[in-house]
Write an enzyme that holds these catalytic residues in place. Structure first.
Site, PDB file in Angstrom:
ATOM      1  N   HIS A 297       0.821  -1.216   0.000  1.00  0.00           N
ATOM      2  CA  HIS A 297       0.000   0.000   0.000  1.00  0.00           C
ATOM      3  C   HIS A 297       0.854   1.265   0.000  1.00  0.00           C
ATOM      4  CE1 HIS A 297      -3.471  -2.420   2.106  1.00  0.00           C
ATOM      5  NE2 HIS A 297      -2.936  -3.056   1.070  1.00  0.00           N
TER       6      HIS A 297
ATOM      7  N   GLU B 218     -12.100   0.265  -7.210  1.00  0.00           N
ATOM      8  CA  GLU B 218     -12.839   1.471  -7.535  1.00  0.00           C
ATOM      9  C   GLU B 218     -12.226   2.270  -8.683  1.00  0.00           C
ATOM     10  OE1 GLU B 218     -14.046   2.327  -2.842  1.00  0.00           O
ATOM     11  OE2 GLU B 218     -13.070   3.887  -4.047  1.00  0.00           O
TER      12      GLU B 218
ATOM     13  N   TYR C 144     -13.167   9.864  -0.081  1.00  0.00           N
ATOM     14  CA  TYR C 144     -13.626   8.676  -0.803  1.00  0.00           C
ATOM     15  C   TYR C 144     -13.833   7.467   0.114  1.00  0.00           C
ATOM     16  CZ  TYR C 144     -13.241  11.573  -4.809  1.00  0.00           C
ATOM     17  OH  TYR C 144     -13.457  12.607  -5.693  1.00  0.00           O
TER      18      TYR C 144
ATOM     19  N   ARG D 179      -7.380   3.856  -0.161  1.00  0.00           N
ATOM     20  CA  ARG D 179      -6.664   2.700   0.392  1.00  0.00           C
ATOM     21  C   ARG D 179      -5.304   2.520  -0.265  1.00  0.00           C
ATOM     22  NH1 ARG D 179      -6.338  -2.938  -0.747  1.00  0.00           N
ATOM     23  NH2 ARG D 179      -5.957  -4.188   1.150  1.00  0.00           N
TER      24      ARG D 179
END
Length: 348
Positions: free
Chosen positions: A140, A227, A237, A202
């Site tokens: 991430h 997304e 978001y 994320r």
């Protein structure tokens, strides 16, 4: 580490002047083969194209004659997990610069290099930190860069495996950031003194700007929904409070979502009026009409393995990048590849 081999990609109509859904015109041509965990592709306005390799920290040049050569190795890169040399962006405001997003031993950071030389002989010159202190992790890390028509630099950052940071307005993690080319906070950012352009992300790894200046982003979900987001300044978001649609008051829903098995999106490009989303786990390209962003068509499902980036190539065709040598894929002969294929209007 062997140097990749290159050959000229295909040419032809890209559908740039056509509106509506597009389709690949033929089987793709190979632009480059033999890449090692490639991550980002940036065409330069003078005919060359640059490619980053995550784990080797090399920047490669695909020259106008079709050769491939090493421009340089970015110092300070510490690869591990999903980290390493990630996004590239080129910008010339009097001095040509190559912007790099990479994982160091302590953080993720944006560093720019003077781009020296001419097509077929580029080199990395002096470096300058643009932004440091972006939280890092083995997963991430975000990492995509883009220069907008406003001359500002946009960067995606992941939540660094600490989901709560995405909702922390004081953290650089889990955000889309907006910077001046030299790393200052633009005066017209949503929050004075803050780099944060949008929050609640994320692990966004796709970033594209359409002809109207609208910013779009593609984002990895956790277990359920990936997304596609239309990015508005100051918008939230939802992550980690919500994944996919249904966020409720205060959160912006994606314009489209896919199951993580169908997508796991990384790079996002625009060819004509079509958004093209490269999927890793989904091993396909998703084609999305900008006029109908809630609809999409999948192409090449399972044919080329994991796909890392998609963009409009210098010849106007669709270019897309495989990512089978990153430790999570099953390399095919000659992997990894950069491919080129024209897009044409779909037959109805």
């Amino acid at each position: 580490m062997p140097t990749p081999t290159g050959e000229l990609g295909g040419t032809g109509s890209s559908g740039t002047d056509e509106r509506g859904p597009l389709r690949p015109a033929a089987e793709p041509d190979t632009v480059i083969s033999g890449l090692s965990a490639p991550w980002s592709v940036v065409p330069l306005p003078v005919g060359s194209t640059l490619v980053s390799e995550r784990d080797t920290a090399r920047v490669l040049e695909h020259t106008p004659s079709g050769d491939v050569r090493v421009v340089g190795t970015v110092p300070g890169v510490v690869p591990g997990g999903e980290g390493g040399l990630l996004g590239l962006a080129a910008h010339d405001a009097g001095t040509p610069y190559l912007y790099t997003y990479f994982t160091s031993g302590s953080d993720n950071r944006i560093v720019r290099f003077e781009l020296l030389g001419e097509p077929g002989g580029y080199e990395l010159g002096a470096s300058e930190d643009v932004l440091t202190g972006i939280p890092r992790s083995r997963t991430h890390n975000g990492g995509r860069l883009a220069v907008g028509p406003d001359g500002m630099l946009y960067a995606t950052t992941g939540d660094a495996s600490q989901p709560g940071l995405a909702q922390d307005a004081d953290s650089l993690a889990g955000k889309i950031l907006r910077l001046t080319p030299d790393g200052a906070v633009p005066d017209d950012n949503p929050t004075p003194g803050s780099y944060v352009y949008s929050l609640g992300h994320r692990n966004p790894q796709g970033l594209a700007i359409d002809a109207s200046g609208q910013l779009w982003a593609a984002e990895f979900g956790q277990n359920t929904w990936d997304e596609l987001n239309r990015i508005e300044p100051g918008a939230n978001y939802g992550w980690p409070e919500v994944e996919g649609e249904g966020g409720g008051a205060g959160f912006v829903d994606p314009v489209q979502q896919w199951s993580t098995s169908e997508a796991s999106p990384s790079g996002l490009g625009i060819v004509g009026e079509t958004l093209v989303l490269a999927s890793l786990r989904g091993q396909r390209l998703w084609l999305v009409d900008l006029d109908r962003p809630s609809e999409s068509t999948a192409v090449y499902a399972g044919e080329y393995g994991r796909l890392r980036d998609a963009l409009a190539g210098p010849d106007g065709s669709l270019w897309f990048l495989t990512n089978n040598t990153d430790g999570r894929g099953s390399p095919l002969p000659g992997d990894d590849h950069l491919y080129s294929v024209p897009l044409l209007p779909r037959d109805d």
